[in-house]
Design a protein around this motif. Structure first.
Motif, PDB file in Angstrom:
ATOM      1  N   UNK A  10      -3.421   2.422   8.599  1.00 43.30           N
ATOM      2  CA  UNK A  10      -4.693   3.020   8.192  1.00 43.30           C
ATOM      3  C   UNK A  10      -5.483   3.422   9.435  1.00 43.30           C
ATOM      4  N   UNK A  11      -5.413   2.569  10.460  1.00 40.62           N
ATOM      5  CA  UNK A  11      -6.129   2.876  11.708  1.00 40.62           C
ATOM      6  C   UNK A  11      -5.364   3.931  12.516  1.00 40.62           C
ATOM      7  N   UNK A  12      -4.039   3.869  12.443  1.00 37.54           N
ATOM      8  CA  UNK A  12      -3.198   4.808  13.201  1.00 37.54           C
ATOM      9  C   UNK A  12      -2.210   5.451  12.232  1.00 37.54           C
ATOM     10  N   UNK A  13      -2.618   6.545  11.584  1.00 36.45           N
ATOM     11  CA  UNK A  13      -1.807   7.114  10.500  1.00 36.45           C
ATOM     12  C   UNK A  13      -0.406   7.524  10.927  1.00 36.45           C
ATOM     13  N   UNK A  14      -0.155   7.640  12.228  1.00 39.35           N
ATOM     14  CA  UNK A  14       1.184   8.069  12.653  1.00 39.35           C
ATOM     15  C   UNK A  14       2.062   6.881  13.072  1.00 39.35           C
ATOM     16  N   UNK A  15       1.657   5.665  12.688  1.00 36.58           N
ATOM     17  CA  UNK A  15       2.414   4.471  13.123  1.00 36.58           C
ATOM     18  C   UNK A  15       3.880   4.554  12.699  1.00 36.58           C
ATOM     19  N   UNK A  16       4.130   5.047  11.489  1.00 34.85           N
ATOM     20  CA  UNK A  16       5.507   5.110  10.998  1.00 34.85           C
ATOM     21  C   UNK A  16       6.319   6.146  11.803  1.00 34.85           C
ATOM     22  N   UNK A  46      -2.509  -2.027   7.393  1.00 37.40           N
ATOM     23  CA  UNK A  46      -3.770  -2.082   8.135  1.00 37.40           C
ATOM     24  C   UNK A  46      -3.675  -1.249   9.408  1.00 37.40           C
ATOM     25  N   UNK A  47      -2.572  -1.431  10.121  1.00 37.24           N
ATOM     26  CA  UNK A  47      -2.389  -0.671  11.367  1.00 37.24           C
ATOM     27  C   UNK A  47      -2.195   0.816  11.072  1.00 37.24           C
ATOM     28  N   UNK A  93      -9.201  -3.199  17.521  1.00 35.33           N
ATOM     29  CA  UNK A  93      -8.169  -3.945  16.771  1.00 35.33           C
ATOM     30  C   UNK A  93      -7.435  -4.919  17.676  1.00 35.33           C
ATOM     31  N   UNK A  94      -7.219  -4.528  18.915  1.00 40.82           N
ATOM     32  CA  UNK A  94      -6.519  -5.413  19.863  1.00 40.82           C
ATOM     33  C   UNK A  94      -7.403  -6.632  20.173  1.00 40.82           C
ATOM     34  N   UNK A 121       9.495  -2.391   7.957  1.00 39.85           N
ATOM     35  CA  UNK A 121       8.716  -1.774   6.877  1.00 39.85           C
ATOM     36  C   UNK A 121       8.415  -0.316   7.223  1.00 39.85           C
ATOM     37  N   UNK A 122       7.972  -0.078   8.460  1.00 42.05           N
ATOM     38  CA  UNK A 122       7.658   1.303   8.871  1.00 42.05           C
ATOM     39  C   UNK A 122       8.909   2.174   8.923  1.00 42.05           C
ATOM     40  N   UNK A 123      10.037   1.562   9.279  1.00 45.22           N
ATOM     41  CA  UNK A 123      11.279   2.341   9.368  1.00 45.22           C
ATOM     42  C   UNK A 123      11.878   2.624   7.995  1.00 45.22           C
ATOM     43  N   UNK A 124      11.251   2.050   6.948  1.00 44.90           N
ATOM     44  CA  UNK A 124      11.753   2.290   5.593  1.00 44.90           C
ATOM     45  C   UNK A 124      12.806   1.279   5.171  1.00 44.90           C
ATOM     46  N   UNK A 125      12.908   0.138   5.885  1.00 44.28           N
ATOM     47  CA  UNK A 125      13.884  -0.898   5.535  1.00 44.28           C
ATOM     48  C   UNK A 125      13.405  -1.776   4.387  1.00 44.28           C
ATOM     49  N   UNK A 126      14.189  -2.826   4.109  1.00 45.44           N
ATOM     50  CA  UNK A 126      13.892  -3.677   2.944  1.00 45.44           C
ATOM     51  C   UNK A 126      13.552  -5.109   3.338  1.00 45.44           C
ATOM     52  N   UNK A 127      13.556  -5.404   4.644  1.00 46.71           N
ATOM     53  CA  UNK A 127      13.419  -6.801   5.063  1.00 46.71           C
ATOM     54  C   UNK A 127      12.003  -7.118   5.531  1.00 46.71           C
ATOM     55  N   UNK A 128      11.077  -7.195   4.566  1.00 47.18           N
ATOM     56  CA  UNK A 128       9.691  -7.504   4.919  1.00 47.18           C
ATOM     57  C   UNK A 128       9.015  -8.199   3.755  1.00 47.18           C
ATOM     58  N   UNK A 129       7.922  -8.891   4.081  1.00 44.52           N
ATOM     59  CA  UNK A 129       7.189  -9.654   3.074  1.00 44.52           C
ATOM     60  C   UNK A 129       5.761  -9.120   2.991  1.00 44.52           C
ATOM     61  N   UNK A 130       4.989  -9.677   2.035  1.00 45.72           N
ATOM     62  CA  UNK A 130       3.635  -9.160   1.784  1.00 45.72           C
ATOM     63  C   UNK A 130       2.791  -9.141   3.063  1.00 45.72           C
ATOM     64  N   UNK A 131       2.882 -10.208   3.872  1.00 41.99           N
ATOM     65  CA  UNK A 131       2.051 -10.272   5.088  1.00 41.99           C
ATOM     66  C   UNK A 131       2.426  -9.160   6.065  1.00 41.99           C
ATOM     67  N   UNK A 132       3.713  -8.839   6.112  1.00 45.15           N
ATOM     68  CA  UNK A 132       4.159  -7.764   7.024  1.00 45.15           C
ATOM     69  C   UNK A 132       3.664  -6.407   6.535  1.00 45.15           C
ATOM     70  N   UNK A 133       3.727  -6.216   5.209  1.00 48.43           N
ATOM     71  CA  UNK A 133       3.290  -4.925   4.646  1.00 48.43           C
ATOM     72  C   UNK A 133       1.771  -4.761   4.813  1.00 48.43           C
ATOM     73  N   UNK A 134       1.060  -5.890   4.617  1.00 44.60           N
ATOM     74  CA  UNK A 134      -0.403  -5.848   4.753  1.00 44.60           C
ATOM     75  C   UNK A 134      -0.788  -5.472   6.186  1.00 44.60           C
ATOM     76  N   UNK A 135      -0.139  -6.139   7.149  1.00 46.29           N
ATOM     77  CA  UNK A 135      -0.422  -5.839   8.557  1.00 46.29           C
ATOM     78  C   UNK A 135       0.006  -4.404   8.890  1.00 46.29           C
ATOM     79  N   UNK A 136       1.166  -3.986   8.364  1.00 42.99           N
ATOM     80  CA  UNK A 136       1.657  -2.625   8.606  1.00 42.99           C
ATOM     81  C   UNK A 136       0.706  -1.590   8.033  1.00 42.99           C
TER      82      UNK A 136
END
Ligand SMILES: C[S@@+](CC[C@H](N)C(=O)[O-])C[C@H]1O[C@@H](n2cnc3c(N)ncnc32)[C@H](O)[C@@H]1O
Length: 279
Positions: free
Chosen positions: A52-58, A49-50, A218-219, A32-47
């Motif tokens: 939001x806490x770490x804006x440079x995660x992508x 959330x992270x 968060x950890x 999801x962060x790499x801009x791919x297409x293979x993810x579901x709602x739970x992955x996007x939600x977790x992505x």
């Protein structure tokens, strides 16, 4: 299940494991962060959330992947012909075998990941050159002996010849330091001298107090599943190896192909990487 075609293996151990889309998984969140297409709602939600806490995660995900590409390219250019890529992730442009086989078509690459969705995409990871060999195994890094003794791994890789072991952005999912060190050691012990370890791990070394506090919170609450390691903790995975230049640095600073003013800062990337050579 085993698929076996000319020059390539795909195996799934323990029968078919269902893909649980209700729980976020690192491979799909990373995709999801790499801009791919293979993810579901739970992955996007977790992505989200992270992120939001770490804006440079992508940015961190992209930089980490570039570190993998550059290190594989450099090792292949230096003559390395075998790669064991554990914690493969979902296919992206320029997977390990594509980079290595572009430089040396006879290169052999074995992929290992424990996410059944990566297994579902394994075909894209195992179409390589006719001269080389590629394989995919669904297995867990926590069981290094099972990986090392798997017949398909042995069919793709010759453990009498040097192997580059890739543990890129996967060790931080093994939270216990001693366990992680033991896993790395068991894998390295199976490789002859002249082999390499390529690894990266989340770090708070370059973070300010606020970011450190946010990560720790968060950890501790389980919302972040990656264990940040200091330079010393990460460096212990390379004990007894010759660290290649420039040693342990933020992944974006490892043999960069862009000048410093065009790269994110180490604090934005927050992932250390290094390559070591077995003696
Ligand atoms: C953040 S992705 C990194 C992908 C790739 N190595 C890269 O750096 O671009 C982490 C990958 O490790 C896999 N993984 C996590 N824990 C694992 C384990 N215990 N055994 C095998 N794979 C694991 C995930 O499924 C995911 O595909």
């Amino acid at each position: 299940m085993i698929w076996l075609t000319r020059g390539r293996f795909v195996e799934q151990r323990n029968g078919h494991r269902p893909i649980d889309t209700s729980v976020a998984h690192p491979a799909r969140r990373y995709n999801y962060w790499l801009g791919g297409k293979d993810h579901f709602a739970a992955d996007r939600e977790s992505g989200d959330l992270l992120a939001a806490a770490f804006p440079t995660a992508r940015i961190a995900a992209l930089e980490n992947r570039d570190f993998l590409r550059r290190s594989v390219r450099r090792l292949a250019e230096a003559g390395v012909r075998q790669f064991l890529d554990i914690g493969t992730g979902l296919p992206v442009p320029d997977n390990t075998h594509e980079i290595a086989q572009r430089i040396a078509p006879e290169s052999r690459v074995m992929y290992v990941d424990n996410d059944p969705i990566v297994m579902a995409h394994a075909r894209a990871l195992t179409v390589g050159t006719p001269q080389g060999r590629t394989g995919y195994l669904e297995a867990d890094l926590r069981e290094p002996q099972a990986i090392l003794h798997n017949p398909e791994v042995r069919a793709v890789l010759d453990f009498n010849q040097p192997v580059a072991l890739l543990l890129v952005a996967v060790l931080h999912f093994i939270h216990d330091d001693e366990l992680a060190r033991s896993i790395v050691q068991q894998l390295l012990d199976a490789l002859p001298s002249g082999s390499h370890l390529v690894a990266s791990n989340l770090t708070m070394d370059y973070a300010g107090p606020e970011q450190i506090a946010r990560h720790e919170e968060m950890y501790a609450s389980g919302r972040s599943d990656a264990r940040a390691r200091t330079r010393e903790e990460f460096g212990s995975f390379f004990a007894g190896l010759d660290l290649l230049e420039p040693g342990i640095v933020a992944v974006s600073d490892w043999h960069p192909d862009r000048p410093a003013d065009q790269r994110p800062t180490a604090g934005e990337v927050a992932i250390n990487g290094a390559v070591g050579r077995t003696i």
